[in-house]
Design a protein around this motif. Sequence first.
Motif, short mmCIF file in Angstrom:
data_model
loop_
_atom_site.label_atom_id
_atom_site.label_comp_id
_atom_site.label_asym_id
_atom_site.label_seq_id
_atom_site.Cartn_x
_atom_site.Cartn_y
_atom_site.Cartn_z
N TYR A 54 0.84 -1.20 0.00
CA TYR A 54 0.00 0.00 0.00
C TYR A 54 0.87 1.25 0.00
O TYR A 54 1.99 1.24 0.50
CB TYR A 54 -0.90 0.05 1.25
CG TYR A 54 -1.88 -1.08 1.32
CD1 TYR A 54 -3.06 -1.05 0.58
CD2 TYR A 54 -1.64 -2.19 2.13
CE1 TYR A 54 -3.97 -2.09 0.65
CE2 TYR A 54 -2.54 -3.23 2.20
CZ TYR A 54 -3.71 -3.18 1.46
OH TYR A 54 -4.60 -4.21 1.52
N TYR A 89 -5.93 -0.79 8.27
CA TYR A 89 -5.53 -1.85 7.35
C TYR A 89 -4.63 -2.90 8.02
O TYR A 89 -4.13 -3.78 7.37
CB TYR A 89 -4.84 -1.26 6.12
CG TYR A 89 -5.83 -0.76 5.09
CD1 TYR A 89 -6.01 -1.44 3.89
CD2 TYR A 89 -6.60 0.37 5.32
CE1 TYR A 89 -6.92 -1.00 2.95
CE2 TYR A 89 -7.52 0.81 4.38
CZ TYR A 89 -7.67 0.12 3.21
OH TYR A 89 -8.59 0.56 2.29
N ASP A 90 -4.42 -2.75 9.32
CA ASP A 90 -3.63 -3.70 10.10
C ASP A 90 -2.23 -3.89 9.52
O ASP A 90 -1.71 -5.00 9.44
CB ASP A 90 -4.37 -5.04 10.21
CG ASP A 90 -3.86 -5.89 11.37
OD1 ASP A 90 -3.38 -5.31 12.36
OD2 ASP A 90 -3.95 -7.13 11.27
#
Length: 108
Positions: A54, A89-90
């Motif tokens: 990401y 989003y961990d």
Amino acid sequence: MTGGGGVDGIIHDAAGDQLYEACKAHKEIYRGVRLPTGHSRILLSYDMSRTTYYIINTAGPRYSRYNAGQCAEELTSCYQTSLALAGLYDLESVGFTAISCGIFGYVS
């Protein structure tokens, strides 16, 4: 958010055209702006690397000594909203660039 100069441009070069298209898909708030100062968005990293999944885009402020307090609040918000997305989003790790340094006037 659409790959200007400096670190943003380098990230866009590494991630490829798909990142640019994903950024352009966000509605303009006003001409040329898709992300308000102090806010963050998370996108896929596309071709950046096999270990980066990401990219969190954040819109840092341009430093102004006349609005130093507001600039500090907006810069703080960049980090807070980025970390909130990382938590949502961990994500196990996050790497930050020097937000708003360089042409935006903050000194790292």
